[in-house]
Write an enzyme that holds these catalytic residues in place. Structure first.
Site, mmCIF file in Angstrom:
data_model
loop_
_atom_site.group_PDB
_atom_site.id
_atom_site.type_symbol
_atom_site.label_atom_id
_atom_site.label_comp_id
_atom_site.label_asym_id
_atom_site.label_seq_id
_atom_site.Cartn_x
_atom_site.Cartn_y
_atom_site.Cartn_z
ATOM 1 N N LYS A 54 0.840 -1.206 0.000
ATOM 2 C CA LYS A 54 0.000 0.000 0.000
ATOM 3 C C LYS A 54 0.871 1.249 0.000
ATOM 4 C CE LYS A 54 -3.896 -2.246 2.200
ATOM 5 N NZ LYS A 54 -4.487 -2.748 3.423
ATOM 6 N N GLN A 98 -4.884 -1.366 9.583
ATOM 7 C CA GLN A 98 -4.784 -2.709 9.001
ATOM 8 C C GLN A 98 -5.423 -3.741 9.935
ATOM 9 O OE1 GLN A 98 -3.426 -3.435 5.867
ATOM 10 N NE2 GLN A 98 -4.286 -5.455 6.253
ATOM 11 N N ASP A 121 -11.347 2.875 4.042
ATOM 12 C CA ASP A 121 -11.748 1.464 3.948
ATOM 13 C C ASP A 121 -13.273 1.338 3.907
ATOM 14 O OD1 ASP A 121 -9.943 -0.569 3.609
ATOM 15 O OD2 ASP A 121 -9.412 -0.729 5.735
#
Ligand code: NDP
Length: 300
Positions: A54, A98, A121
């Protein structure tokens, strides 16, 4: 019939180059550089790989990448304090924590402490509610990537029968909401669904997000249907040598590709789209934060 292979790798490269073009314009015309903060707690090897990837792709499209690596025993209070600091930081337009988090941390609490406008997200309860009510939201990256590929392949999805296999909060449910938003007739199937093969046989679009290697055989697929395989499963591959493994999806690729009209491979299908959509979401969040027009074709 032999299915058209939907090349997610090439599609993702195209999304990234569109994002990079928009970022260049933001910098040149407005002096703004979108920034993505990624928080990793602990040393889970798979999570470390994702976070590295990422960060690399964020920088490649011209954005700022802020990585925060915290010890596995970080307290909830310290993690929440970091998120609060990132929420207030004007250089940070997107925040990603994460998952999975170590067991002593409450994931729901942590995710819901992110400013919904920076929740790239799309897991914050506000974004879940906005998506569910058809309002502008941050959309979870993997389902957004699937939707982009479906729209690209079909144009309009209106009136199509879609079956989503799996009802997780990160893939199945938001995928179903997005398909409904595009006027599909949507069925969500799960481990208690009766007569699953017959349910799948009625689908013009099948999205498999189950986490079971090669579970869907070709004789469940309606001839000409589009199959989007979200699954990422590692299985033994003795044909490659002792102890070797390979990645497979949730559908049995060869038998499904023989019947379907179009199919995504694993690897090289949905997987690469997830990070590309994370970058697209960060760009969208940055545009919204600065009152600028959102990039077309990169949001739901
Ligand atoms: P979850 O384990 O959270 O959910 C799996 C879902 O599949 C559940 O709803 C479960 O039903 C359903 N299910 C399990 N077994 C069956 C069965 N035999 N028949 C019908 N339904 C079944 O998984 P995720 O949604 O997180 O992930 C799904 C897959 O997608 C995984 O392989 C994962 O690795 C992959 N993935 C890939 C991503 C990418 O970037 N390409 C991103 C995220 C995930 P029930 O609710 O009844 O238990």
């Amino acid at each position: 019939m032999t299915a058209t292979v939907i090349d997610g790798k090439a599609f993702a490269a195209n999304v990234r180059s569109q994002v990079a073009e928009h970022v260049a314009v933001l910098k040149a015309d407005h002096g703004i550089t979108p920034g993505l903060a990624v928080v990793l707690v602990g040393e889970d090897p798979a999570s470390q790989v994702y976070v590295r990837s990422k960060g690399k792709q964020t920088v490649e499209v011209g954005m700022n990448s802020f990585e925060h690596k915290l010890d596995a025993d970080t307290s909830e209070a310290d993690l929440l304090a970091l998120i609060d600091q990132l929420n207030k930081d004007p250089a940070v337009h997107g925040i990603l924590v994460q998952l999975p988090l170590p067991g002593h941390l409450n994931s729901d609490l942590v995710i819901n402490s992110i400013d919904p406008a920076k929740d790239v997200d799309g897991f914050h309860i506000s974004n879940v509610g906005l998506l569910g009510t058809g309002q502008k939201s941050m959309v979870p990256c993997t389902p957004l990537g699937c939707l982009m590929m479906l729209r690209d392949h079909h144009g309009s999805l209106s009136g199509m029968n879609a079956v989503v296999l799996g009802r997780s909060n990160i893939v199945g449910k938001p995928m179903a909401q997005l398909l409904l938003g595009d006027s599909c007739t949507v069925t969500i199937a799960h481990s208690r669904t009766k007569d699953l093969p017959d349910v799948v046989r009625g689908a013009d679009i099948v999205v498999a997000a189950v986490g079971r290697p090669q579970m869907v055989p070709g004789d469940w697929i309606k001839p000409g249907a589009t199959v989007i395989d979200v699954g990422i499963n590692r299985i033994d591959a003795p044909e490659k040598g002792e102890g070797k493994t390979r990645l497979v999806g949730d559908v049995d690729y060869d038998s499904c590709a023989a019947v379907a009209g179009a199919i995504t491979p694993v690897p090289g299908g949905v997987g690469p789209m997830t990070i590309a959509c994370l970058l697209a979401n960060t760009l969208t969040a940055c545009c919204r934060a600065n009152g600028l027009a959102e990039p077309e074709g990169l949001t739901a």
